[in-house]
Design an enzyme around this catalytic site. Structure first.
Site, short mmCIF file in Angstrom:
data_model
loop_
_atom_site.label_atom_id
_atom_site.label_comp_id
_atom_site.label_asym_id
_atom_site.label_seq_id
_atom_site.Cartn_x
_atom_site.Cartn_y
_atom_site.Cartn_z
N GLU A 85 -0.54 4.97 -0.35
CA GLU A 85 -1.28 6.22 -0.54
C GLU A 85 -0.33 7.42 -0.51
O GLU A 85 0.53 7.50 0.37
CB GLU A 85 -2.34 6.42 0.55
CG GLU A 85 -3.70 5.91 0.17
CD GLU A 85 -4.01 4.61 0.86
OE1 GLU A 85 -3.05 3.84 1.11
OE2 GLU A 85 -5.20 4.36 1.13
N ARG A 107 -3.06 -2.83 -18.01
CA ARG A 107 -4.30 -2.05 -17.86
C ARG A 107 -4.07 -1.01 -16.77
O ARG A 107 -3.80 -1.35 -15.62
CB ARG A 107 -5.46 -2.95 -17.49
CG ARG A 107 -5.75 -4.00 -18.53
CD ARG A 107 -7.07 -4.63 -18.29
NE ARG A 107 -8.12 -3.77 -18.76
CZ ARG A 107 -8.65 -3.85 -19.98
NH1 ARG A 107 -8.23 -4.75 -20.83
NH2 ARG A 107 -9.61 -3.04 -20.34
N LYS A 166 -3.70 0.29 -24.60
CA LYS A 166 -4.20 0.16 -25.98
C LYS A 166 -3.00 0.20 -26.92
O LYS A 166 -2.15 -0.69 -26.85
CB LYS A 166 -5.25 1.23 -26.24
CG LYS A 166 -6.46 1.10 -25.30
CD LYS A 166 -7.56 2.09 -25.62
CE LYS A 166 -8.79 1.85 -24.77
NZ LYS A 166 -8.83 2.64 -23.54
N TYR A 226 0.85 -1.20 0.00
CA TYR A 226 0.00 0.00 0.00
C TYR A 226 0.88 1.24 0.00
O TYR A 226 1.91 1.27 0.68
CB TYR A 226 -0.89 0.03 1.25
CG TYR A 226 -2.35 -0.23 0.92
CD1 TYR A 226 -3.05 0.62 0.09
CD2 TYR A 226 -3.00 -1.34 1.45
CE1 TYR A 226 -4.38 0.37 -0.22
CE2 TYR A 226 -4.33 -1.59 1.14
CZ TYR A 226 -5.01 -0.73 0.30
OH TYR A 226 -6.31 -0.96 -0.01
N ASP A 245 -8.16 13.30 -24.47
CA ASP A 245 -8.19 11.89 -24.08
C ASP A 245 -7.57 11.11 -25.23
O ASP A 245 -8.21 10.89 -26.27
CB ASP A 245 -9.63 11.47 -23.82
CG ASP A 245 -9.75 10.00 -23.42
OD1 ASP A 245 -8.78 9.24 -23.64
OD2 ASP A 245 -10.82 9.61 -22.91
N THR A 254 -5.26 5.80 -21.25
CA THR A 254 -5.01 4.47 -20.70
C THR A 254 -3.62 4.06 -21.15
O THR A 254 -3.01 4.69 -22.01
CB THR A 254 -6.05 3.45 -21.21
OG1 THR A 254 -6.10 3.53 -22.62
CG2 THR A 254 -7.42 3.71 -20.62
N1 DSN Z 1 -13.55 0.30 -23.67
C1 DSN Z 1 -12.65 1.20 -24.38
C2 DSN Z 1 -12.68 0.95 -25.83
O1 DSN Z 1 -12.90 -0.18 -26.23
O2 DSN Z 1 -12.45 1.86 -26.60
C3 DSN Z 1 -12.94 2.61 -24.07
O3 DSN Z 1 -13.16 2.78 -22.73
#
Ligand code: DSN
Length: 418
Positions: free
Chosen positions: A58, A237, A231, A56, A202, A228
């Site tokens: 924080e 993730r 991707k 942990y 974003d 994120t």
């Molecule tokens: N779930 C993601 C996507 O597939 O684009 C976006 O949050």
């Protein structure tokens, strides 16, 4: 077999181990075209599965609420330094648990409930957290939404400007989940600047392309950038928020203690590993190859009579409108899945159908590019897609396509499978 091997899991819990092995095999055998997915490296997998999950922490490095941070602090500092170096940002926060919490931190930092936010409508290609009605961001804030032009399928910047002038949002989001064309960050910045809004880009989908120089960067245009890490960026993730110096403090306060407790340190370590990989020159080649593959797939689909939103792609993503093929997105995606081609059904702009059974499928090339497929493979993939949607009710024929797909993919190694 899953790589790294999982003998302890197999001994302790064969039921879960069997499912993990089955998922690894599934990922190995399929052409994975879900635009938000990828394959992480074995090094990223190992960091994700490390003892850092036990800790942990924080707070932020040097300012924690728990002792024993001798190792976690340098791990997080490494991830932050690499994020800043990769994107050329003043500041990075690597703690958001995923994309939605990262976007919520933008609200927490710069808006009060009831304030106005502007974002791209979900059916036009935006994201739930850009103010869509069913999301907390659409319920707890006053949301105004822009879309795309009907004639081009591309973001309607005139609408964005007019709405911003009329509604005076405090935050404007650009970016989304189903945008096949280059995002014009300078144009959004000009509009945000004119109305005194914070511009939040974003870049969850295109972060790897930005890092690899295959898409223009929002740095210097958007004060706040959320992404994120899993991707096109090809990490675990998780998520990050990059800011200029002036917007760093409110974002850090919003992530912790505003929204989250302890960061997931095993994820932070894996993000550091992925960012290290993205700093290698080979990552630029990867990012450009993703785009080449998407362009080649788009051309091959157009040759087969598919309608594509915006007529093609500039990035990793192709949005197919299946209306002209006489099949809806959901049955098409299900037929494709049985045929060994993984995609998700997706709304298309101005979709007359419902979101749970929309008119389109969304395809992306980040994962298959990691596997080593090239532009030369795209006509074959388009042919399989065409065949699968034509014979969507013919299970045995879909199984025959799946066998051909598995045959091709057997020749391309998968990190995580040995
Ligand atoms: N779930 C993601 C996507 O597939 O684009 C976006 O949050």
């Amino acid at each position: 077999m899953h790589e790294p091997a999982i003998p302890s899991l197999t001994g302790a819990d064969p039921e879960v181990a069997r499912l993990v092995q089955a998922e690894a095999r599934r990922q190995f055998e399929k052409v994975r075209l879900i635009a938000s997915e990828n394959y992480v490296s074995t090094a990223v997998l190992e960091a994700t599965g490390s003892v850092l999950t036990n800790k942990y922490s924080e707070g932020y490095a040097g300012r924690r609420y728990y002792e024993g941070q001798q190792v976690v602090d340098p791990v997080e500092e490494l991830a932050v330094a690499r994020a800043k170096a990769l994107f050329g940002a003043d500041h990075a926060n690597v703690q958001p648990y995923s994309g939605s919490p990262a976007n919520l931190a933008v609200y927490m930092a710069f808006l009060d409930p009831g304030d106005t936010v502007m974002g791209m409508a979900l059916p036009a290609g935006g994201h739930l957290t850009h103010g869509w009605g069913v999301s907390a961001t659409g319920k707890w804030f006053r949301s105004v939404q822009y879309g795309v032009r009907k004639d081009t399928g591309v973001v309607d910047l005139d609408e964005v400007r007019d709405l911003a002038r009329a509604e005076h949002p405090k935050v404007i989001f650009c970016g989304g989940t189903a945008i096949p064309r280059t995002i014009d960050f300078p144009a959004f910045a000009e509009i945000a600047d004119e109305v005194g809004a914070v511009l939040a880009a974003d870049i969850a989908h295109i972060a790897g392309l930005v890092a690899g120089g295959a898409h223009p960067s929002p740095v210097g245009h958007a004060q706040v950038i959320t992404t994120t890490t899993h991707k096109t960026l090809r990490g675990p993730r998780g998520a990050m928020i990059l800011t200029d110096a002036a917007h760093a403090k409110p974002i850090d306060k919003a992530v912790f203690p505003g929204l989250q407790g302890g960061p997931h340190n095993h994820t932070t370590a894996a993000i550091a590993v992925a960012l290290g990989e993205a700093l290698e020159p080979s990552f630029g080649l990867y990012a450009h190859a993703i785009v080449q593959n998407a362009r080649a797939l788009a051309v091959a689909l157009l040759d087969r009579g598919f309608d594509l939103v915006s007529g093609g792609t500039d990035n990793h993503l192709v949005l197919v409108d299946l209306t002209g093929k006489g099949i809806a997105g959901k049955p098409a995606a299900k037929a494709l899945d049985r045929a060994g081609i993984e995609a998700n059904y997706n709304t298309v702009p101005f979709d007359p159908r419902k979101p749970f059974d929309p008119s389109g499928v969304r395809l992306g090339t980040a994962a298959i590019t990691t596997r080593g497929l090239t532009a030369d493979h795209m006509p074959k993939i388009a042919e399989w897609i065409d065949r699968a949607v034509r014979v969507a009710d013919d299970g045995p024929e879909l199984d025959r396509i799946a066998a051909e797909v598995a045959d091709l993919m057997a020749g391309y190694p998968m990190p995580g499978w040995a």
